[in-house]
Design a protein around this motif. Structure first.
Motif, PDB file in Angstrom:
ATOM      1  N   LEU A   1       0.804  -1.230   0.000  1.00 55.77           N
ATOM      2  CA  LEU A   1       0.000   0.000   0.000  1.00 55.77           C
ATOM      3  C   LEU A   1       0.834   1.276   0.000  1.00 55.77           C
ATOM      4  O   LEU A   1       0.315   2.352  -0.292  1.00 55.77           O
ATOM      5  CB  LEU A   1      -0.930   0.006   1.227  1.00 55.77           C
ATOM      6  CG  LEU A   1      -1.946  -1.133   1.322  1.00 55.77           C
ATOM      7  CD1 LEU A   1      -2.814  -0.952   2.566  1.00 55.77           C
ATOM      8  CD2 LEU A   1      -2.800  -1.214   0.066  1.00 55.77           C
ATOM      9  N   GLY A   2       2.104   1.191   0.349  1.00 57.87           N
ATOM     10  CA  GLY A   2       2.911   2.392   0.486  1.00 57.87           C
ATOM     11  C   GLY A   2       2.720   3.006   1.870  1.00 57.87           C
ATOM     12  O   GLY A   2       1.748   2.702   2.572  1.00 57.87           O
ATOM     13  N   GLN A   3       3.631   3.856   2.263  1.00 62.88           N
ATOM     14  CA  GLN A   3       3.589   4.435   3.605  1.00 62.88           C
ATOM     15  C   GLN A   3       2.292   5.187   3.871  1.00 62.88           C
ATOM     16  O   GLN A   3       1.645   5.004   4.913  1.00 62.88           O
ATOM     17  CB  GLN A   3       4.778   5.372   3.807  1.00 62.88           C
ATOM     18  CG  GLN A   3       4.805   6.048   5.165  1.00 62.88           C
ATOM     19  CD  GLN A   3       6.046   6.898   5.370  1.00 62.88           C
ATOM     20  OE1 GLN A   3       7.110   6.585   4.861  1.00 62.88           O
ATOM     21  NE2 GLN A   3       5.913   7.982   6.112  1.00 62.88           N
TER      22      GLN A   3
ATOM     23  N   VAL B   1      -8.693  -1.037  -7.134  1.00 65.52           N
ATOM     24  CA  VAL B   1      -9.501  -0.318  -6.142  1.00 65.52           C
ATOM     25  C   VAL B   1     -10.973  -0.687  -6.305  1.00 65.52           C
ATOM     26  O   VAL B   1     -11.685  -0.927  -5.316  1.00 65.52           O
ATOM     27  CB  VAL B   1      -9.309   1.208  -6.273  1.00 65.52           C
ATOM     28  CG1 VAL B   1     -10.272   1.955  -5.350  1.00 65.52           C
ATOM     29  CG2 VAL B   1      -7.862   1.595  -5.944  1.00 65.52           C
ATOM     30  N   VAL B   2     -11.441  -0.747  -7.551  1.00 70.92           N
ATOM     31  CA  VAL B   2     -12.831  -1.121  -7.801  1.00 70.92           C
ATOM     32  C   VAL B   2     -13.095  -2.544  -7.305  1.00 70.92           C
ATOM     33  O   VAL B   2     -14.149  -2.830  -6.713  1.00 70.92           O
ATOM     34  CB  VAL B   2     -13.163  -0.991  -9.298  1.00 70.92           C
ATOM     35  CG1 VAL B   2     -14.559  -1.558  -9.596  1.00 70.92           C
ATOM     36  CG2 VAL B   2     -13.096   0.468  -9.735  1.00 70.92           C
ATOM     37  N   ASP B   3     -12.137  -3.442  -7.522  1.00 70.23           N
ATOM     38  CA  ASP B   3     -12.294  -4.814  -7.022  1.00 70.23           C
ATOM     39  C   ASP B   3     -12.428  -4.823  -5.499  1.00 70.23           C
ATOM     40  O   ASP B   3     -13.210  -5.602  -4.936  1.00 70.23           O
ATOM     41  CB  ASP B   3     -11.098  -5.663  -7.441  1.00 70.23           C
ATOM     42  CG  ASP B   3     -11.068  -5.946  -8.946  1.00 70.23           C
ATOM     43  OD1 ASP B   3     -12.142  -5.825  -9.585  1.00 70.23           O
ATOM     44  OD2 ASP B   3      -9.992  -6.277  -9.466  1.00 70.23           O
TER      45      ASP B   3
ATOM     46  N   ILE C   1     -16.025   1.952   5.408  1.00 73.16           N
ATOM     47  CA  ILE C   1     -15.180   1.188   4.478  1.00 73.16           C
ATOM     48  C   ILE C   1     -14.133   2.121   3.885  1.00 73.16           C
ATOM     49  O   ILE C   1     -14.441   3.234   3.461  1.00 73.16           O
ATOM     50  CB  ILE C   1     -16.036   0.577   3.344  1.00 73.16           C
ATOM     51  CG1 ILE C   1     -16.962  -0.501   3.902  1.00 73.16           C
ATOM     52  CG2 ILE C   1     -15.150   0.010   2.234  1.00 73.16           C
ATOM     53  CD1 ILE C   1     -17.946  -1.034   2.874  1.00 73.16           C
ATOM     54  N   ARG C   2     -12.892   1.640   3.876  1.00 76.28           N
ATOM     55  CA  ARG C   2     -11.819   2.356   3.186  1.00 76.28           C
ATOM     56  C   ARG C   2     -11.078   1.357   2.316  1.00 76.28           C
ATOM     57  O   ARG C   2     -10.589   0.335   2.816  1.00 76.28           O
ATOM     58  CB  ARG C   2     -10.838   2.993   4.168  1.00 76.28           C
ATOM     59  CG  ARG C   2     -11.401   4.149   4.969  1.00 76.28           C
ATOM     60  CD  ARG C   2     -10.324   4.811   5.821  1.00 76.28           C
ATOM     61  NE  ARG C   2     -10.860   5.953   6.566  1.00 76.28           N
ATOM     62  CZ  ARG C   2     -10.111   6.792   7.293  1.00 76.28           C
ATOM     63  NH1 ARG C   2      -8.788   6.600   7.385  1.00 76.28           N
ATOM     64  NH2 ARG C   2     -10.673   7.813   7.931  1.00 76.28           N
ATOM     65  N   VAL C   3     -10.985   1.635   1.009  1.00 76.58           N
ATOM     66  CA  VAL C   3     -10.231   0.759   0.113  1.00 76.58           C
ATOM     67  C   VAL C   3      -9.130   1.569  -0.566  1.00 76.58           C
ATOM     68  O   VAL C   3      -9.276   2.770  -0.816  1.00 76.58           O
ATOM     69  CB  VAL C   3     -11.141   0.095  -0.934  1.00 76.58           C
ATOM     70  CG1 VAL C   3     -12.179  -0.775  -0.242  1.00 76.58           C
ATOM     71  CG2 VAL C   3     -11.808   1.119  -1.829  1.00 76.58           C
ATOM     72  N   TYR C   4      -8.044   0.869  -0.879  1.00 75.98           N
ATOM     73  CA  TYR C   4      -6.840   1.555  -1.354  1.00 75.98           C
ATOM     74  C   TYR C   4      -5.970   0.535  -2.079  1.00 75.98           C
ATOM     75  O   TYR C   4      -5.951  -0.651  -1.729  1.00 75.98           O
ATOM     76  CB  TYR C   4      -6.093   2.112  -0.140  1.00 75.98           C
ATOM     77  CG  TYR C   4      -5.007   3.127  -0.417  1.00 75.98           C
ATOM     78  CD1 TYR C   4      -5.259   4.487  -0.307  1.00 75.98           C
ATOM     79  CD2 TYR C   4      -3.727   2.736  -0.760  1.00 75.98           C
ATOM     80  CE1 TYR C   4      -4.262   5.432  -0.523  1.00 75.98           C
ATOM     81  CE2 TYR C   4      -2.723   3.661  -0.986  1.00 75.98           C
ATOM     82  CZ  TYR C   4      -2.996   5.019  -0.864  1.00 75.98           C
ATOM     83  OH  TYR C   4      -2.003   5.942  -1.082  1.00 75.98           O
ATOM     84  N   ALA C   5      -5.250   1.022  -3.090  1.00 74.34           N
ATOM     85  CA  ALA C   5      -4.262   0.185  -3.772  1.00 74.34           C
ATOM     86  C   ALA C   5      -2.988   0.993  -3.952  1.00 74.34           C
ATOM     87  O   ALA C   5      -3.040   2.192  -4.253  1.00 74.34           O
ATOM     88  CB  ALA C   5      -4.789  -0.286  -5.127  1.00 74.34           C
TER      89      ALA C   5
END
Length: 555
Positions: A227-229, A275-277, A256-260
């Motif tokens: 995810l990175g820092q 991210v959509v997935d 909900i929090r989503v991130y790539a």
């Protein structure tokens, strides 16, 4: 020691008196107030650049006059009087404006709520400015020397005038190639590679989430380390359902929090699709409100803005975001303005393509937000304000950079009589600008789909532009000034540009509500944009108090 002084005297003898006179004027101008307080060493840099510009203009004026055939023949006595007069003026003006500069900085500090700085530090400003001026002067002389050498070489093959022009073109072409060509691209690639190594760190206090509603958890397809820092910071932060309930007294859902992260795919579009997935996996499309967030630099999201959004909606939310670069925001701001726009379009379009196919009666409200480069990149997803109002149910654009095309178009088309720092658009029907929450209160009715541009009058990120070099902006002409802008600030050709440029260095290191620091007012902004029926003014004050105690992560 005597030989050193002899060298200094000989070097001073190479300086042009008209250039020095202009440099002295620019020195006094450089000490005038700007948007934010400047530490003494940055003031030294600003003053040094101003000295160099003043000297260059003075010598250019003298050269132009001489080329026009005017060459006064001054006697030695007149020259001595002129030099001594200039020395006396300098002895008086330099200390005087150092004192005035310290006083003006004290006024600006009080306006933004910062403690006073030691005026004694301003004694070092003169030394730093002279050093900067020397470096710039010698660099320009080096370019001139290179041009002359090329001219001498070209004289073997072409006439004199053609040789001069050709040598100048060659030197400038080499400079452009170095800045914008292979060296530039190589430095950007190296910077991305270099900062990608530092992106493996995780701030203290941030732990991997263990709930399904977060990317990076054991249930997520996005590995925690990928995810990175900033992504790990964002996924490891935020309110829980219990914390939201404790503040509002109402039953809340787990936000909900989503991130790539950038390394999750070879392309930015690929990262957006991941991210959509994650939204599908977590049920983000089934929530009441879905927010698409474009980040700054290497993936930072303002936690106050994100948390306020989740509190105001009782946790019935999903936030979708991603990392698109390894470059810190200041470097990306200068060197890479294309990638944020590509990322903003890719993420919004990927989410929108899935969202638009959902049943109208069940799909979530769609909102967007972003700060600084995130605001710049996020707005690139829209063809204009009408397109934005058609495709989203709300937006919060924070600290938008001046070079943002959408912001420029909307600001330039503001209602007659409204100020650039707080434009009024169609009476405030859909789009409103605010430095403080009270600025959102206009006489006109506000439509259900609301767009807010949140910008401080003292934010140099919003007001910095190359136009400052030679053109006075509206925001410095209009009255009254912003509440935290010194009325003594005036536009000065060339000088103001460098003042505002250096204001950006520490633009976030001021108290919340000033400069580029956007904090607890996010509670009011979201309450107005989302206007949920269950939210109360008391809830807003409670949330403001909570956000005031938050510590912002470094961008």
């Amino acid at each position: 020691m005597r030989s050193v002084w002899d060298r200094i005297r000989r070097y001073c003898g190479t300086l042009h008196p008209v250039g020095l006179a202009f440099a002295l004027v620019f020195f006094t101008w450089s000490m005038t107030p700007s948007l934010l307080p400047r530490v003494w060493y940055l003031q030294g840099v600003a003053t040094g650049i101003s000295l160099a510009m003043g000297y260059a203009i003075g010598t250019l004026v003298a050269w132009t006059v001489r080329k026009c055939g005017v060459e006064p023949q001054w006697s030695e006595r007149t020259k001595k009087i002129a030099w001594r007069t200039m020395a006396v003026v300098a002895v008086i003006a330099v200390p005087l404006f150092l004192i005035l500069g310290a006083r003006w900085q004290r006024i600006v500090r009080e306006l933004v709520g910062m403690p006073r700085d030691s005026a004694a530090n301003y004694l070092l400003v003169a030394l730093i400015s002279l050093f900067i001026w020397f470096i710039l002067l010698e660099a320009s002389r080096g370019i001139r020397h290179s041009t002359n050498r090329l001219s001498q070489f070209a004289l073997r093959f072409v006439p004199k005038e053609a040789a001069k022009v050709a040598s100048l073109v060659v030197v400038l072409a080499l400079a452009v190639f170095v800045v914008n060509g292979a060296l530039y691209n190589g430095l950007i690639a190296f910077a991305n590679w270099s900062f990608s190594g530092a992106d493996t760190e995780t701030p203290d206090g941030i732990e991997q989430p263990l709930i399904a509603e977060r990317s990076g958890s054991p249930m997520s397809a996005e590995a925690w380390d990928s995810l990175g820092q900033e992504g790990r910071t964002f996924m490891g932060s935020g309110p829980t359902a219990a914390e939201i309930t404790a503040l509002t007294g109402r039953e809340a859902k787990q936000p909900i929090r989503v991130y790539a992260g950038r390394e999750s795919s070879d392309s930015i579009r690929g990262v957006a699709n991941r991210v959509v997935d994650e939204l599908k996996r977590t049920g983000g499309f089934d929530r009441g409100t879905l927010a698409v967030v474009t980040t700054t630099g290497r993936g930072w999201v303002n936690e106050d803005v994100a948390s306020a959004f989740e509190y105001v909606e009782d946790g019935d939310t999903a936030i979708a975001s991603m990392q698109y670069s390894f470059l810190p925001s200041p470097l990306a701001f200068i060197a890479d303005r294309e990638t944020p726009m590509v990322a903003g379009r890719a993420l919004f379009n990927a989410v929108f393509a899935e969202w638009i196919n959902l049943p109208v009666e069940t799909r979530p409200e769609l909102v967007v937000f972003g700060e600084s480069l995130g605001s710049y990149g996020g707005q690139a997803a829209f063809a204009g304000d009408q397109d934005m109002m058609t495709r989203v149910d709300g937006a919060l654009w924070v600290g938008t950079p001046n070079f943002t095309e959408q912001w420029q178009e909307i600001t330039n088309n503001r209602d007659s009589g409204s100020r650039e720092i707080l434009p009024v658009i169609d009476g405030g029907e859909s789009i409103r600008f605010a430095a403080d929450p009270i600025d959102l209160e206009l006489e006109a009715d506000w439509a259900d789909d609301r767009i807010v541009y949140w910008q401080h009058a003292s934010d140099p990120i919003t007001w910095w532009s190359f136009d400052l070099l030679l053109n006075k902006p509206d925001w410095l002409s209009e009255k009254p000034e912003g509440r935290d802008v010194d009325p003594g600030m005036t536009w000065i050709p060339l000088v103001t540009f460098w003042q505002v440029t250096l204001d950006m260095v520490f633009s976030a290191d001021v108290p919340s509500g000033h400069g580029h620091n956007y904090g607890e007012d996010a509670a009011d902004m979201w309450a107005n944009i989302l206007h949920p029926t269950t939210w109360t003014p008391e809830n807003t004050e409670q949330l403001r108090a909570l956000l005031t105690n938050n510590v912002e992560p470094t961008k």
